[in-house]
Design an enzyme around this catalytic site. Structure first.
Site, PDB file in Angstrom:
ATOM      1  N   THR A 192       0.955  -1.090  -0.038  1.00 38.71           N
ATOM      2  CA  THR A 192      -0.050   0.142  -0.139  1.00 38.71           C
ATOM      3  C   THR A 192       0.919   1.328  -0.045  1.00 38.71           C
ATOM      4  OG1 THR A 192      -1.902  -1.143   1.069  1.00 38.71           O
ATOM      5  CG2 THR A 192      -1.473   1.410   1.750  1.00 38.71           C
ATOM      6  N   ARG A 219     -15.136  -5.351   0.403  1.00 39.38           N
ATOM      7  CA  ARG A 219     -14.624  -5.235   1.633  1.00 39.38           C
ATOM      8  C   ARG A 219     -13.605  -3.681   1.573  1.00 39.38           C
ATOM      9  NH1 ARG A 219      -8.908  -3.868   2.946  1.00 39.38           N
ATOM     10  NH2 ARG A 219      -8.352  -4.881   4.904  1.00 39.38           N
ATOM     11  N   VAL A 220     -13.773  -2.851   2.687  1.00 33.04           N
ATOM     12  CA  VAL A 220     -13.046  -1.606   2.669  1.00 33.04           C
ATOM     13  C   VAL A 220     -12.242  -1.495   3.707  1.00 33.04           C
ATOM     14  CG1 VAL A 220     -13.194   1.070   2.976  1.00 33.04           C
ATOM     15  CG2 VAL A 220     -14.949  -0.354   1.742  1.00 33.04           C
ATOM     16  N   GLY A 221     -11.015  -1.140   3.646  1.00 30.54           N
ATOM     17  CA  GLY A 221      -9.861  -1.202   4.586  1.00 30.54           C
ATOM     18  C   GLY A 221      -9.687  -0.058   5.402  1.00 30.54           C
ATOM     19  N   ASP A 222      -8.473   0.185   6.120  1.00 28.06           N
ATOM     20  CA  ASP A 222      -8.445   1.471   6.771  1.00 28.06           C
ATOM     21  C   ASP A 222      -7.993   2.829   6.062  1.00 28.06           C
ATOM     22  OD1 ASP A 222      -5.944  -0.182   6.304  1.00 28.06           O
ATOM     23  OD2 ASP A 222      -4.972   1.450   7.242  1.00 28.06           O
ATOM     24  N   GLY A 242      -0.716  -1.749   6.664  1.00 27.86           N
ATOM     25  CA  GLY A 242      -0.954  -2.945   7.348  1.00 27.86           C
ATOM     26  C   GLY A 242      -2.244  -3.571   7.346  1.00 27.86           C
ATOM     27  N   GLY A 244      -6.016  -3.866   7.394  1.00 23.76           N
ATOM     28  CA  GLY A 244      -7.001  -2.768   7.686  1.00 23.76           C
ATOM     29  C   GLY A 244      -7.771  -2.979   8.835  1.00 23.76           C
TER      30      GLY A 244
HETATM   31  N1  ASP Z   1      -4.131  -1.207   5.015  1.00 22.14           N
HETATM   32  C1  ASP Z   1      -4.567  -1.959   3.706  1.00 22.14           C
HETATM   33  C2  ASP Z   1      -5.715  -2.322   3.944  1.00 22.14           C
HETATM   34  O1  ASP Z   1      -5.942  -3.140   4.648  1.00 22.14           O
HETATM   35  C3  ASP Z   1      -3.677  -2.783   3.130  1.00 22.14           C
HETATM   36  C4  ASP Z   1      -1.871  -2.407   3.592  1.00 22.14           C
HETATM   37  O2  ASP Z   1      -1.574  -1.474   3.919  1.00 22.14           O
HETATM   38  O3  ASP Z   1      -1.190  -3.143   2.846  1.00 22.14           O
HETATM   39  O4  ASP Z   1      -6.737  -2.221   2.989  1.00 22.14           O
END
Ligand code: ASP
Length: 327
Positions: A192, A219-222, A242, A244
């Site tokens: 990311t 799915r939606v992450g952070d 990281g 999410g």
């Molecule tokens: N944080 C991102 C997510 O979970 C993935 C990543 O940082 O690699 O969507």
């Protein structure tokens, strides 16, 4: 002084050749960010750096984004300053999701998701014709390997069936939890991207991602969640990476900003919030970059974190470093 930091994701250490390509892409983004910061503002600098990383097939954003369970790309991005924030989630056709997030920032809304984000990308002429545009051969292979670990099958189910049958999701979902908990090495390739900057007056942060491999569609992450993966406020700008779900559950970026507002030096604020958050999980995998008028901090609990920073006095670079381990 002016500061900029960029990251290409927190996760496990990839093999040497991939690592060096990711480091090169982050170095290039840092250079672009530095050049923009010399004559421009923090917001322009973080956007320029993130666009450059979205265009790299070696990082998990824009081209090169992670594939979801049904083999498609869904991207999330966020951009923020002290005054405003804009974000998109689950876009499948925005050429550069961070630029679409900037458009959202110019509206009264904060986050546009899914179909609406794609419609917005089309209406601004910021879309590509097909989702295939973002899919690399390397990621097709990675997904195949992860599906194999998940189902214990070599060939798996034919792609057409995967797309049509919910049954596939029913079969895979319970195992997906298991995979996230115990075999995160197969899905947390990370990569990311994000950037934070201080132009001597103002702060900005931006984050962009394809999310985690094999995520369920939708799915939606952070990353696009203000206060989770991206935050500007209390005199600090933060971009995280990281898993999410871990970052959202612990509102990592906002907690860093709260500790900073409480009076902790920037380094301690980042470190304390991340260590506290990491204690809640069996396999914590997090990383963050932060800047304030005080300086820059890069920290991670993941195995690796590809990131870099520069400090500028006017147009002169006084310090500059890129690495994949920061602790
Ligand atoms: N944080 C991102 C997510 O979970 C993935 C990543 O940082 O690699 O969507």
């Amino acid at each position: 002084m002016k500061f900029i930091a960029v990251h290409g994701g927190a996760g496990r250490r990839s093999d040497k050749s991939v690592r060096s390509k990711a480091l090169d892409a982050v170095m290039k983004a840092l250079d672009i960010g530095i050049e923009t910061l010399k004559s421009g503002n923090a917001l322009d600098a973080v956007i320029a750096a993130v666009v450059s990383m979205e265009d790299s097939p070696y990082l998990n954003a824009g081209i090169g984004s992670a594939l979801n369970l049904i083999g498609e790309v869904e991207m999330d991005a966020c951009v923020a300053t002290e005054d405003s924030c804009g974000a998109v989630a689950g876009t499948t056709i925005a050429r550069n999701p961070v630029l679409l997030a900037k458009r959202v920032m110019e509206t009264d809304h904060l986050l546009i998701a899914g179909k609406g984000a794609d419609m917005l990308a089309e209406s601004y002429g910021m879309s590509v014709d097909s989702n295939e545009f973002f899919i690399t051969e390397r990621n097709r292979k990675r997904r195949k390997e992860a599906v194999k670990v998940l189902l214990g099958e070599t060939e798996g189910i034919p792609e057409e069936k995967i797309k049509k049958r919910n049954e596939y999701i029913d079969r895979v979902y319970p195992k997906l939890r298991e995979l996230i908990r115990h075999y995160s090495q197969y899905i947390s390739f990370s990569d990311t991207v994000g950037a934070v900057a201080f132009d001597g007056e103002h702060l900005a942060a931006a984050t962009s991602t394809g999310g985690v491999f094999l995520k369920l569609p939708g799915r939606v992450g952070d990353s696009p969640i203000f206060g989770a993966g991206t935050y500007v406020g209390n005199g600090i700008a933060i971009s995280c990476s990281g898993i999410g779900e871990q970052i959202m559950k612990t509102t990592l970026a906002k907690n860093i900003a709260n500790l900073y507002a409480f009076g902790l030096p920037i380094e301690l604020a980042v470190k304390s919030a991340m260590l506290m958050a990491s204690k809640e999980f069996e396999n914590p995998s997090m990383g963050a970059i932060a800047v304030s008028h005080e300086g820059i901090t890069i920290y991670h609990t993941s195995e690796a974190f590809v990131a870099g920073y520069a400090k500028l006095k006017g147009s002169e670079i006084v310090e500059r470093k890129v690495s994949d381990v920061w602790r």
